[in-house]
Design a protein around this motif. Structure first.
Motif, PDB file in Angstrom:
ATOM      1  N   GLN A   4       3.044   1.298  -8.496  1.00 15.13           N
ATOM      2  CA  GLN A   4       2.847   2.733  -8.320  1.00 15.13           C
ATOM      3  C   GLN A   4       2.284   2.985  -6.921  1.00 15.13           C
ATOM      4  OE1 GLN A   4       3.631   5.061 -10.447  1.00 15.13           O
ATOM      5  NE2 GLN A   4       2.512   6.887  -9.898  1.00 15.13           N
ATOM      6  N   LEU A   5       2.992   3.783  -6.166  1.00 15.64           N
ATOM      7  CA  LEU A   5       2.548   4.083  -4.805  1.00 15.64           C
ATOM      8  C   LEU A   5       1.340   5.012  -4.838  1.00 15.64           C
ATOM      9  CD1 LEU A   5       3.319   3.831  -1.747  1.00 15.64           C
ATOM     10  CD2 LEU A   5       4.511   6.004  -2.032  1.00 15.64           C
ATOM     11  N   TYR A  12      11.007   8.107  -2.634  1.00 18.28           N
ATOM     12  CA  TYR A  12      11.911   6.959  -2.460  1.00 18.28           C
ATOM     13  C   TYR A  12      13.292   7.484  -2.106  1.00 18.28           C
ATOM     14  CZ  TYR A  12      13.752   2.282  -3.375  1.00 18.28           C
ATOM     15  OH  TYR A  12      14.329   1.046  -3.259  1.00 18.28           O
ATOM     16  N   TYR A  72      10.468   1.930   2.267  1.00 20.17           N
ATOM     17  CA  TYR A  72      11.558   2.489   1.470  1.00 20.17           C
ATOM     18  C   TYR A  72      11.396   3.972   1.188  1.00 20.17           C
ATOM     19  CZ  TYR A  72      12.198  -2.469   0.759  1.00 20.17           C
ATOM     20  OH  TYR A  72      12.363  -3.810   0.966  1.00 20.17           O
ATOM     21  N   TYR A  73      10.438   4.587   1.868  1.00 22.79           N
ATOM     22  CA  TYR A  73      10.106   5.976   1.547  1.00 22.79           C
ATOM     23  C   TYR A  73      10.260   6.890   2.752  1.00 22.79           C
ATOM     24  CZ  TYR A  73       7.937   4.164  -2.699  1.00 22.79           C
ATOM     25  OH  TYR A  73       7.719   3.560  -3.894  1.00 22.79           O
ATOM     26  N   ASN A 119       1.159  -0.198   7.021  1.00 23.15           N
ATOM     27  CA  ASN A 119       1.636   0.605   5.882  1.00 23.15           C
ATOM     28  C   ASN A 119       1.054   2.021   5.938  1.00 23.15           C
ATOM     29  OD1 ASN A 119       3.499   0.394   3.761  1.00 23.15           O
ATOM     30  ND2 ASN A 119       1.894   0.138   2.234  1.00 23.15           N
ATOM     31  N   SER A 155      -0.804   2.182  -0.652  1.00 17.48           N
ATOM     32  CA  SER A 155      -1.026   0.945  -1.389  1.00 17.48           C
ATOM     33  C   SER A 155      -0.112   0.941  -2.597  1.00 17.48           C
ATOM     34  CB  SER A 155      -2.492   0.818  -1.815  1.00 17.48           C
ATOM     35  OG  SER A 155      -2.859   1.892  -2.653  1.00 17.48           O
ATOM     36  N   GLY A 156       0.118  -0.245  -3.135  1.00 19.23           N
ATOM     37  CA  GLY A 156       0.967  -0.349  -4.310  1.00 19.23           C
ATOM     38  C   GLY A 156       2.432  -0.578  -3.992  1.00 19.23           C
ATOM     39  N   SER A 157       2.836  -0.274  -2.778  1.00 14.52           N
ATOM     40  CA  SER A 157       4.218  -0.487  -2.361  1.00 14.52           C
ATOM     41  C   SER A 157       4.290  -0.324  -0.850  1.00 14.52           C
ATOM     42  CB  SER A 157       5.145   0.534  -3.025  1.00 14.52           C
ATOM     43  OG  SER A 157       6.482   0.348  -2.617  1.00 14.52           O
ATOM     44  N   THR A 158       5.346  -0.897  -0.281  1.00 14.63           N
ATOM     45  CA  THR A 158       5.548  -0.703   1.146  1.00 14.63           C
ATOM     46  C   THR A 158       6.196   0.649   1.404  1.00 14.63           C
ATOM     47  OG1 THR A 158       6.741  -1.491   3.093  1.00 14.63           O
ATOM     48  CG2 THR A 158       7.737  -1.955   0.967  1.00 14.63           C
TER      49      THR A 158
END
Length: 124
Positions: free
Chosen positions: A1-2, A100, A31-32, A77, A25-28
């Motif tokens: 979860q971003l 995303y 991809y967003y 990030n 945090s939680g994802s890079t």
């Protein structure tokens, strides 16, 4: 979860500068698409700027063109909003938002993840 956390807001005099940060945090963030919105008291939330998934293109509201710059720093990030020649009309809570997708959405509904906001006050 971003998860998104904004920082860097504060009180600045007209004509001054600030740099806002949106750290994920939680994802890079690779991809967003990431946008900065702002909301002044009594006004609707408006999109200030956006950067697409790959860093290009970027978009700016007419009111901030030439004064604000959005950028992504992959290593941290983090997405930044560099704000210069600030005006009292720039006073608002600033939010970062992510989705995303490849390209930016003009509308709030196009973003699934939001930070809690950071206050920017431009006043002498």
């Amino acid at each position: 979860q971003l998860q998104l956390v904004e920082s860097g807001g504060g009180l600045v005099q007209p004509g001054g500068s600030l740099r806002l940060s949106c750290t994920a945090s939680g994802s890079t963030l690779d991809y967003y698409a990431i946008a900065w919105f702002r909301q002044a008291p009594g006004k609707a939330r408006e999109r200030v700027s956006c950067v697409s998934r790959h860093g290009d293109p970027t978009n700016y509201a007419d009111s901030v063109k030439g004064r604000f710059t959005i950028s992504k720093e992959r290593a941290k990030n983090t997405v930044y909003l560099e704000m210069s020649r600030l005006e009292p009309e720039d006073t608002a809570v600033y939010y970062c938002a992510a989705d995303y997708r490849y390209y930016c959405s003009d509308d709030m509904s196009g973003y699934s993840y939001w930070g809690q906001g950071t206050q920017v006050t431009v006043s002498s």
